[in-house]
Motif scaffolding. Structure first.
Motif, PDB file in Angstrom:
ATOM      1  N   LEU A 701       2.006  -3.059  -0.953  1.00  0.00           N
ATOM      2  CA  LEU A 701       2.249  -2.051   0.062  1.00  0.00           C
ATOM      3  C   LEU A 701       0.941  -1.410   0.508  1.00  0.00           C
ATOM      4  CD1 LEU A 701       4.779  -0.845   1.413  1.00  0.00           C
ATOM      5  CD2 LEU A 701       4.802   0.888  -0.382  1.00  0.00           C
ATOM      6  N   LEU A 702       0.081  -1.107  -0.446  1.00  0.00           N
ATOM      7  CA  LEU A 702      -1.208  -0.496  -0.134  1.00  0.00           C
ATOM      8  C   LEU A 702      -2.105  -1.456   0.640  1.00  0.00           C
ATOM      9  CD1 LEU A 702      -1.965   1.339  -3.493  1.00  0.00           C
ATOM     10  CD2 LEU A 702      -1.391   2.395  -1.316  1.00  0.00           C
ATOM     11  N   GLU A 703      -2.069  -2.718   0.287  1.00  0.00           N
ATOM     12  CA  GLU A 703      -2.949  -3.697   0.923  1.00  0.00           C
ATOM     13  C   GLU A 703      -2.496  -4.076   2.326  1.00  0.00           C
ATOM     14  OE1 GLU A 703      -4.319  -5.968  -3.203  1.00  0.00           O
ATOM     15  OE2 GLU A 703      -3.009  -6.968  -1.765  1.00  0.00           O
ATOM     16  N   LEU A 704      -1.195  -4.035   2.577  1.00  0.00           N
ATOM     17  CA  LEU A 704      -0.664  -4.551   3.838  1.00  0.00           C
ATOM     18  C   LEU A 704      -0.895  -3.632   5.026  1.00  0.00           C
ATOM     19  CD1 LEU A 704       2.733  -6.195   2.826  1.00  0.00           C
ATOM     20  CD2 LEU A 704       0.738  -7.314   3.809  1.00  0.00           C
ATOM     21  N   ASP A 705      -0.871  -2.339   4.801  1.00  0.00           N
ATOM     22  CA  ASP A 705      -0.840  -1.456   5.949  1.00  0.00           C
ATOM     23  C   ASP A 705      -1.586  -0.166   5.652  1.00  0.00           C
ATOM     24  OD1 ASP A 705       1.799  -0.860   8.343  1.00  0.00           O
ATOM     25  OD2 ASP A 705      -0.196   0.034   8.226  1.00  0.00           O
ATOM     26  N   GLN A 706      -2.595   0.126   6.419  1.00  0.00           N
ATOM     27  CA  GLN A 706      -3.340   1.359   6.243  1.00  0.00           C
ATOM     28  C   GLN A 706      -2.468   2.573   6.531  1.00  0.00           C
ATOM     29  OE1 GLN A 706      -6.525   2.201   5.172  1.00  0.00           O
ATOM     30  NE2 GLN A 706      -6.352   0.132   4.354  1.00  0.00           N
ATOM     31  N   ARG A 707      -1.462   2.387   7.362  1.00  0.00           N
ATOM     32  CA  ARG A 707      -0.554   3.501   7.635  1.00  0.00           C
ATOM     33  C   ARG A 707       0.156   3.889   6.353  1.00  0.00           C
ATOM     34  NH1 ARG A 707       3.425   1.241  11.758  1.00  0.00           N
ATOM     35  NH2 ARG A 707       3.052  -0.577  10.444  1.00  0.00           N
ATOM     36  N   THR A 708       0.497   2.901   5.540  1.00  0.00           N
ATOM     37  CA  THR A 708       1.147   3.191   4.269  1.00  0.00           C
ATOM     38  C   THR A 708       0.219   4.014   3.401  1.00  0.00           C
ATOM     39  OG1 THR A 708       2.197   1.049   4.436  1.00  0.00           O
ATOM     40  CG2 THR A 708       2.333   2.161   2.308  1.00  0.00           C
ATOM     41  N   ALA A 709      -1.059   3.642   3.383  1.00  0.00           N
ATOM     42  CA  ALA A 709      -2.013   4.354   2.555  1.00  0.00           C
ATOM     43  C   ALA A 709      -2.159   5.795   3.009  1.00  0.00           C
ATOM     44  CB  ALA A 709      -3.364   3.654   2.604  1.00  0.00           C
ATOM     45  N   SER A 710      -2.248   6.027   4.297  1.00  0.00           N
ATOM     46  CA  SER A 710      -2.480   7.386   4.787  1.00  0.00           C
ATOM     47  C   SER A 710      -1.245   8.264   4.668  1.00  0.00           C
ATOM     48  CB  SER A 710      -2.934   7.350   6.250  1.00  0.00           C
ATOM     49  OG  SER A 710      -1.918   6.778   7.057  1.00  0.00           O
ATOM     50  N   ILE A 711      -0.062   7.671   4.799  1.00  0.00           N
ATOM     51  CA  ILE A 711       1.157   8.479   4.751  1.00  0.00           C
ATOM     52  C   ILE A 711       1.667   8.646   3.329  1.00  0.00           C
ATOM     53  CG2 ILE A 711       3.582   8.557   5.451  1.00  0.00           C
ATOM     54  CD1 ILE A 711       2.785   7.226   8.045  1.00  0.00           C
ATOM     55  N   LEU A 712       1.569   7.596   2.523  1.00  0.00           N
ATOM     56  CA  LEU A 712       2.188   7.641   1.205  1.00  0.00           C
ATOM     57  C   LEU A 712       1.221   7.954   0.070  1.00  0.00           C
ATOM     58  CD1 LEU A 712       4.749   4.711   1.307  1.00  0.00           C
ATOM     59  CD2 LEU A 712       5.128   7.123   1.710  1.00  0.00           C
ATOM     60  N   LYS A 713      -0.085   7.814   0.310  1.00  0.00           N
ATOM     61  CA  LYS A 713      -1.011   8.077  -0.795  1.00  0.00           C
ATOM     62  C   LYS A 713      -1.478   9.522  -0.777  1.00  0.00           C
ATOM     63  CE  LYS A 713      -4.238   5.448  -2.301  1.00  0.00           C
ATOM     64  NZ  LYS A 713      -3.768   5.295  -3.675  1.00  0.00           N
ATOM     65  N   PRO A 714      -1.648  10.121  -1.942  1.00  0.00           N
ATOM     66  CA  PRO A 714      -2.198  11.466  -2.002  1.00  0.00           C
ATOM     67  C   PRO A 714      -3.610  11.481  -1.419  1.00  0.00           C
ATOM     68  CG  PRO A 714      -1.342  10.776  -4.127  1.00  0.00           C
ATOM     69  CD  PRO A 714      -1.364   9.572  -3.256  1.00  0.00           C
TER      70      PRO A 714
END
Length: 724
Positions: A701-714
């Protein structure tokens, strides 16, 4: 009267059941004439004394009928059609494997089929009691016949024929007459003898075991009580509304209240009757059986032994008697002989010794771990939080203890610890979590979202209550994966469903149980009624009932979904949908879910652990699909040896993956399993590969989409994600 006379003349030689047969013929003649069995004069020589309803039971019946019609979630009237369904359900309860009654008996009882409903409305219990008394007398006849066969000697039984016996007779035709039932019972005895011979038991011991089994069942048939008939009849009646609505007799009510308070010292297992057997429904998290590790859901208990005493065969026993036998002083040991849930037939049994203890709240607590995943030079640290149940120490809470334990408080603390240790994401493991405190599921969702609704509850009047998370704080806003399986139920499904609806994380595993109803226990003049009064719905509007939660990414399970799950229960309330309530959608996974599934399938295709899981599932499926077993000694032995070889092959393949020496024999494997289970402090260093896969999905999930990283990661982890 020709049928009754014929039924009296079943055996060509003197039978232990001759006096009972006369009593049975009298009963049949009374049923045909419409006369009451309980009011009729029974032959003084008869061993079995028919039971009769009491005034208190009649009053309780009227109260139950009213509550079912007017307060149950399902709007169901008492009709002629319902009367027939109650009749069928009652016979299923009394003779579920169709081994006591013949088609002749069913034909004689058929006239009662259309009048049970109207009688139940007004507390007229006699028709149900007449059916019960006839079945008890048929049980006595069958057991007496079985004892006669054993007395004639096991060497009289022929194991060189091509005979087979049906494994599950619940949907078989009724045998046409008593002569056909005799033939069936000879097959049943042969099957029981074969099962023990294949386990290495000598014939003298087999004969003694079977005699004690049938004599024990016979003793209980003679001792039938009015309360046994009433509880069975009321449960057949109440079960028409849904499988979680049931009647508790005064004694059963006492056991239920003890279990709810968790003060019972025993093994920590929830049991239910399953035809002649006592079946394990679920294990209490943190309880002795769960910690010991060998007893499993859907195992059937066939004998119970106290320390230093011979096993007592409990096939055919009442549930409350089996519970009393298993219950005992703390730190004492009880030994159960069970037919495992995945056994091909009754010849496969195992013995499990469990030390009794009280179920302690702290042993049900959430716990954490950290795993590291190496992926193309990058190392991901994944926090794993395991939640066995949704718990709260209500006494400490009411006493004002600021440090009282609860699922949400403990998980908040664990999340803080994991964040301090710099994890990249969190896997919440709710597998085998059967639910618990509803408010804890609501509060736990609140740790991962801002303010918002968590679950809807609709009652029989269509009034909808919405539970909300009122706390705007978020304990963790990083990547989240929730693991579930078929044994995840109730509060677990509420949490997983809310996380899925909010787009707050991915749900991984197998379809959940589907227990989406709420029950209340209501007192009666005689016992209690547990009745379904409302139903859970997700914030998206769909019910968790019947369908459960469907994972975003599925992982196969060993669990037999045809036997375990809401959709496997008779008269389960259906899935339906109400209006959704406004809620935030944190992330839309639709753009990445196909690629996530593709990566997951590629990993599993190359995984030796998954390959073994598939082999095991295929093996178990083939065993479950067997409808008949052979009564030929050579064929049965060959099949038994094949099963043992397969079990050993799978176990040794798993040991090979760990770099351990293979077992030479199945006995060696089982001895090792017993030693592992007896050592409660032992740990398995090999991480559950399903948990590890949950971590890999999070990393995908983290590798596939930077949007995931910015929205879901602290925020504190964003720099690491951007660097990738």
């Amino acid at each position: 009267m020709a049928i009754a006379e014929k039924l009296m003349q079943r055996h060509t030689k003197p039978s232990r059941a001759s006096r009972v047969g006369a009593c049975t013929a009298l009963t049949l003649s009374l049923l045909m004439s419409g006369m009451s069995v309980a009011q009729a004069k029974i032959d003084d020589t008869a061993v079995y004394q028919p039971v009769a309803p009491t005034i208190d039971q009649a009053r309780a019946n009227i109260l139950i009928a009213r509550q079912l019609q007017f307060t149950h979630f399902r709007n169901l009237g008492i009709s002629d059609e319902l009367s027939g369904d109650v009749f069928d359900a009652y016979l299923k309860y009394l003779d579920g494997q169709r081994i006591y009654l013949s088609q002749q008996d069913i034909d004689l009882l058929a006239k009662a089929k259309s009048r049970l409903g109207s009688a139940l409305k007004t507390g007229q219990l006699q028709p149900g009691f007449e059916i019960y008394n006839l079945v008890q007398q048929r049980i006595i006849e069958r057991l007496q016949f079985a004892l006669n066969v054993i007395d004639n000697g096991l060497d009289e039984l022929d194991f060189n024929t091509d005979e087979r016996i049906r494994v599950d007779r619940s949907k078989a035709d009724w045998e046409p007459d008593q002569e056909a039932l005799d033939a069936l019972w000879i097959k049943r005895i042969k099957n029981a003898v074969l099962a023990q011979r294949l386990n290495g038991t000598e014939d003298d011991t087999i004969k003694d075991n079977l005699r004690r089994r049938y004599e024990g069942q016979l003793k209980r048939a003679y001792q039938a009580r009015s309360e046994d008939a009433f509880q069975a009849y009321m449960n057949a009646f109440a079960g028409m509304w849904d499988p979680h609505t049931s009647y508790f007799s005064p004694r059963t009510s006492e056991n239920f209240n003890i279990n709810m308070s968790l003060s019972l010292e025993g093994i920590g297992a929830v049991l239910q009757s399953d035809n002649e057997y006592t079946k394990v429904v679920r294990l209490v998290p943190g309880g002795p059986a769960a910690k010991q590790g060998q007893l499993q859901t859907a195992d059937r208990i066939i004998s119970v032994a106290q320390e230093g005493e011979k096993p007592v065969n409990v096939i055919g026993w009442r549930l409350d008697e089996v519970v009393d036998l298993i219950r005992g002083p703390r730190n004492s040991t009880v030994t159960l002989e069970v037919i495992p849930a995945n056994a091909a037939n009754e010849s496969v049994t195992r013995t499990i010794a469990i030390s009794r203890d009280e179920v302690k709240l702290e042993e049900q607590s959430a716990s954490k771990d950290i795993i590291e995943l190496d992926r193309s030079g990058e190392t991901y640290r994944v926090g794993v939080i395991t939640i066995p149940t949704f718990y709260a120490d209500f006494q400490a809470m009411q006493a004002g203890d600021p440090n009282y334990k609860s699922t949400t408080r403990d998980v908040r603390r664990l999340l803080d610890d994991l964040k301090e240790q710099g994890v990249d994401g969190v896997v919440m493991d709710l597998r085998n979590n059967g639910g618990g405190a509803l408010h804890e599921a609501n509060d736990l969702v609140g740790l991962f979202i801002d303010k918002g609704p968590t679950v809807q509850i609709r009652n029989a009047n269509n009034d909808v209550q919405i539970l909300n998370d009122e706390d705007p704080s978020v304990a963790y806003d990083g990547p989240l994966v929730v693991l579930v399986n078929r044994m995840s139920a109730s509060a677990s499904e509420i949490f997983a469903g809310a996380i899925q609806d909010y787009g707050r994380g991915l749900v991984v595993g197998s379809q959940t149980f589907g227990k989406g109803t709420v029950q209340a226990v209501r007192p009666l003049n005689h016992g209690q009624l547990k009745i379904t009064q409302s139903k859970f719905y997700r914030v998206s509007g769909g019910s968790t009932q019947h369908k459960g939660v469907i994972p975003d990414i599925e992982i196969p399970s060993r669990v037999d979904t045809s036997r375990i799950g809401e959709d496997a229960l008779d008269h389960a309330l259906p899935w339906d949908q109400i209006e959704a309530v406004p809620h935030t959608r944190y992330y839309d996974f639709s753009g990445v879910i196909d690629e996530l599934r593709k990566r997951h399938e590629a990993r599993f295709s190359a995984s030796p652990e998954f390959s073994l899981l598939e082999q095991e599932i295929e093996f178990l499926t083939k065993q479950r699909e067997m409808t008949y077993v052979s009564l030929n000694m050579d064929e049965r032995k060959a099949h038994h040896e094949q099963i043992e070889r397969t079990r050993l092959t799978i176990a040794n393949a798993r040991r090979e993956l760990r770099g351990e020496e293979p077992f030479k024999t199945l006995d060696e494997l089982e001895q090792w399993q017993d030693e592992q289970a007896a050592d409660l402090d032992s740990t398995d260093e090999e991480l559950d590969f399903v948990i590890r896969e949950g971590g890999h999905i999070m990393a995908d999930l983290l590798e596939l989409d930077q949007r995931t990283a910015s929205i879901l990661k602290p925020a504190q982890f964003a720099a690491k994600a951007d660097a990738r």
